[in-house]
Design a protein around this motif. Sequence first.
Motif, PDB file in Angstrom:
ATOM      1  N   GLN A 244       0.824  -1.205   0.000  1.00 39.12           N
ATOM      2  CA  GLN A 244       0.000   0.000   0.000  1.00 39.12           C
ATOM      3  C   GLN A 244       0.863   1.262   0.000  1.00 39.12           C
ATOM      4  OE1 GLN A 244       0.320  -1.926   2.681  1.00 39.12           O
ATOM      5  NE2 GLN A 244       0.800  -0.645   4.450  1.00 39.12           N
ATOM      6  N   ASN A 245       2.136   1.119   0.368  1.00 39.67           N
ATOM      7  CA  ASN A 245       3.039   2.266   0.414  1.00 39.67           C
ATOM      8  C   ASN A 245       3.900   2.392  -0.832  1.00 39.67           C
ATOM      9  OD1 ASN A 245       2.212   3.294   2.908  1.00 39.67           O
ATOM     10  ND2 ASN A 245       3.511   1.846   4.019  1.00 39.67           N
ATOM     11  N   THR A 246       3.479   1.758  -1.924  1.00 39.85           N
ATOM     12  CA  THR A 246       4.109   1.989  -3.224  1.00 39.85           C
ATOM     13  C   THR A 246       3.276   3.001  -3.996  1.00 39.85           C
ATOM     14  OG1 THR A 246       2.866   0.220  -4.334  1.00 39.85           O
ATOM     15  CG2 THR A 246       4.967  -0.380  -3.326  1.00 39.85           C
ATOM     16  N   THR A 247       3.924   3.743  -4.868  1.00 43.65           N
ATOM     17  CA  THR A 247       3.203   4.588  -5.818  1.00 43.65           C
ATOM     18  C   THR A 247       2.820   3.717  -7.014  1.00 43.65           C
ATOM     19  OG1 THR A 247       5.198   5.202  -7.039  1.00 43.65           O
ATOM     20  CG2 THR A 247       4.595   6.562  -5.124  1.00 43.65           C
ATOM     21  N   PRO A 248       1.878   4.157  -7.865  1.00 45.56           N
ATOM     22  CA  PRO A 248       1.566   3.385  -9.076  1.00 45.56           C
ATOM     23  C   PRO A 248       2.800   3.128  -9.942  1.00 45.56           C
ATOM     24  CG  PRO A 248      -0.150   4.999  -8.678  1.00 45.56           C
ATOM     25  CD  PRO A 248       0.936   5.282  -7.672  1.00 45.56           C
ATOM     26  N   GLU A 249       3.709   4.092 -10.015  1.00 48.90           N
ATOM     27  CA  GLU A 249       4.925   3.910 -10.819  1.00 48.90           C
ATOM     28  C   GLU A 249       5.825   2.834 -10.222  1.00 48.90           C
ATOM     29  OE1 GLU A 249       3.820   6.840  -9.664  1.00 48.90           O
ATOM     30  OE2 GLU A 249       3.001   7.626 -11.556  1.00 48.90           O
ATOM     31  N   GLN A 250       5.958   2.834  -8.893  1.00 47.14           N
ATOM     32  CA  GLN A 250       6.767   1.805  -8.239  1.00 47.14           C
ATOM     33  C   GLN A 250       6.148   0.421  -8.398  1.00 47.14           C
ATOM     34  OE1 GLN A 250       6.779   3.580  -4.330  1.00 47.14           O
ATOM     35  NE2 GLN A 250       8.930   4.214  -4.509  1.00 47.14           N
ATOM     36  N   MET A 251       4.822   0.352  -8.310  1.00 46.40           N
ATOM     37  CA  MET A 251       4.153  -0.931  -8.482  1.00 46.40           C
ATOM     38  C   MET A 251       4.355  -1.461  -9.893  1.00 46.40           C
ATOM     39  SD  MET A 251       2.396  -3.435  -7.260  1.00 46.40           S
ATOM     40  CE  MET A 251       1.683  -2.876  -5.707  1.00 46.40           C
ATOM     41  N   SER A 281      -2.328   4.999  -3.771  1.00 48.92           N
ATOM     42  CA  SER A 281      -1.557   3.798  -3.474  1.00 48.92           C
ATOM     43  C   SER A 281      -1.414   2.926  -4.713  1.00 48.92           C
ATOM     44  CB  SER A 281      -2.239   2.994  -2.359  1.00 48.92           C
ATOM     45  OG  SER A 281      -1.689   1.696  -2.260  1.00 48.92           O
ATOM     46  N   GLY A 282      -0.188   2.445  -4.941  1.00 53.70           N
ATOM     47  CA  GLY A 282       0.053   1.554  -6.068  1.00 53.70           C
ATOM     48  C   GLY A 282      -0.670   0.230  -5.932  1.00 53.70           C
ATOM     49  N   LEU A 283      -0.906  -0.201  -4.681  1.00 57.05           N
ATOM     50  CA  LEU A 283      -1.648  -1.437  -4.454  1.00 57.05           C
ATOM     51  C   LEU A 283      -3.084  -1.291  -4.936  1.00 57.05           C
ATOM     52  CD1 LEU A 283      -1.991  -4.274  -3.154  1.00 57.05           C
ATOM     53  CD2 LEU A 283      -2.566  -3.091  -1.022  1.00 57.05           C
ATOM     54  N   VAL A 284      -3.753  -0.243  -4.506  1.00 63.28           N
ATOM     55  CA  VAL A 284      -5.149  -0.015  -4.896  1.00 63.28           C
ATOM     56  C   VAL A 284      -5.255   0.185  -6.406  1.00 63.28           C
ATOM     57  CG1 VAL A 284      -7.122   1.525  -4.626  1.00 63.28           C
ATOM     58  CG2 VAL A 284      -5.689   0.974  -2.645  1.00 63.28           C
ATOM     59  N   HIS A 285      -4.348   0.976  -6.961  1.00 67.39           N
ATOM     60  CA  HIS A 285      -4.356   1.257  -8.401  1.00 67.39           C
ATOM     61  C   HIS A 285      -4.185  -0.028  -9.206  1.00 67.39           C
ATOM     62  CE1 HIS A 285      -2.347   2.574 -12.221  1.00 67.39           C
ATOM     63  NE2 HIS A 285      -3.348   3.445 -12.191  1.00 67.39           N
ATOM     64  N   ALA A 286      -3.214  -0.858  -8.823  1.00 63.43           N
ATOM     65  CA  ALA A 286      -2.948  -2.094  -9.563  1.00 63.43           C
ATOM     66  C   ALA A 286      -4.122  -3.055  -9.485  1.00 63.43           C
ATOM     67  CB  ALA A 286      -1.680  -2.757  -9.036  1.00 63.43           C
ATOM     68  N   MET A 287      -4.734  -3.182  -8.303  1.00 58.91           N
ATOM     69  CA  MET A 287      -5.858  -4.094  -8.162  1.00 58.91           C
ATOM     70  C   MET A 287      -7.054  -3.640  -8.992  1.00 58.91           C
ATOM     71  SD  MET A 287      -5.649  -5.222  -4.126  1.00 58.91           S
ATOM     72  CE  MET A 287      -6.895  -6.512  -4.308  1.00 58.91           C
ATOM     73  N   GLU A 288      -7.164  -2.347  -9.195  1.00 63.06           N
ATOM     74  CA  GLU A 288      -8.257  -1.834 -10.030  1.00 63.06           C
ATOM     75  C   GLU A 288      -8.032  -2.137 -11.508  1.00 63.06           C
ATOM     76  OE1 GLU A 288      -8.344   2.304  -9.149  1.00 63.06           O
ATOM     77  OE2 GLU A 288      -9.441   2.065  -7.258  1.00 63.06           O
ATOM     78  N   ILE A 289      -6.840  -1.854 -12.012  1.00 60.28           N
ATOM     79  CA  ILE A 289      -6.618  -1.952 -13.461  1.00 60.28           C
ATOM     80  C   ILE A 289      -6.267  -3.367 -13.921  1.00 60.28           C
ATOM     81  CG2 ILE A 289      -5.886   0.462 -13.544  1.00 60.28           C
ATOM     82  CD1 ILE A 289      -3.019  -0.538 -13.953  1.00 60.28           C
ATOM     83  N   LEU A 290      -5.817  -4.240 -12.993  1.00 58.31           N
ATOM     84  CA  LEU A 290      -5.418  -5.597 -13.385  1.00 58.31           C
ATOM     85  C   LEU A 290      -6.489  -6.641 -13.090  1.00 58.31           C
ATOM     86  CD1 LEU A 290      -1.697  -5.571 -12.150  1.00 58.31           C
ATOM     87  CD2 LEU A 290      -2.586  -5.040 -14.433  1.00 58.31           C
TER      88      LEU A 290
END
Length: 324
Positions: A244-251, A281-290
């Motif tokens: 949850q502490n990653t940015t979308p770019e880091q994820m 959060s990169g976690l939330v973003h990734a779970m949405e788009i993937l």
Amino acid sequence: MSEIQRYSLSDDLKRTISGENEAVFRLLESRFSVEIQTRLPGLTIISKDLDEHGKPVHGDIAGVFAVLDQLKIAAKNGGGITARQVERLLGPIELGEPMDDSIPSTPMFRNRFGVSVFAKTQAQAELVRAVEKNDVIFAKGPAGTGKTFLAVTLAVASLERHEAERICLVRPAVEAGESLGFLPGDLKEKIAPYLRPIQDSLAELLPAEKLRRYEESGAIEVAPLAYMRGRTLKRAFIILDEAQNTTPEQMKMFLTRLGPHSKAIITGDATQVDLAKGQKSGLVHAMEILKGIRGIAQVDFTATDVLRHHLVKDILLAYQQKDH
């Protein structure tokens, strides 16, 4: 069918190890679903098929033997044995038998004390199944649900079975209220607190000497997320914790490190984001788009999966109700 085995033990050691009123043996009986008889020389250990409520159980005689071996060494070295000490040796109750009959009771791994590690909740069992069928798995939920420990267990089991050639355990080093630059020591010492939960899980699972050999050979690598940039990880089992502490770019950078014959588990708690205000959060973003991509699974843990002190579950539920 019940299994019966003998454990060789002198009468003097038996008295030392058993504890007051044989409390240590009673604890082992409860934890490993066995009966320990002390009348004859040594110990007679009988695995149970049913508990006191008539529910099926899986008696673990090998686990009892492993603990008794440890206790025998401690007793020979002059150490006193109490039930409380054995409880600390065995670790938290979630390392034992699954409580829910609907959860598969096949052990994933035996820790360094020989104690079998099982999935303890439906969400944990779902994560185990997801890892069997997918190469990228997101596990999202509150602290105390066993996400990190379970992910590390699955990774170590894969390494021990030679399914993976190495494990990469990764965490973002996010500043939560204090600056890394003001912490003492070199970079390795500065990031050590962020990697401590993963190291604790490894220490619970593997003997110290084996863990040291794995780390020195590079078979187990524990590193901050920034160290992943530019790498391709082949035949690896990769875990990104506190995602949850990653940015979308880091994820995106992390997910694209995945090489042939590799798996990745990404764990995190979307309610504990330490990023700058307004940063997604990169976690939330990734779970949405993937979501919906074949080979990528998502497992949601809730407060009902919490395995810590019973009040932790109540605290989390109270905060959830307040937020809504």
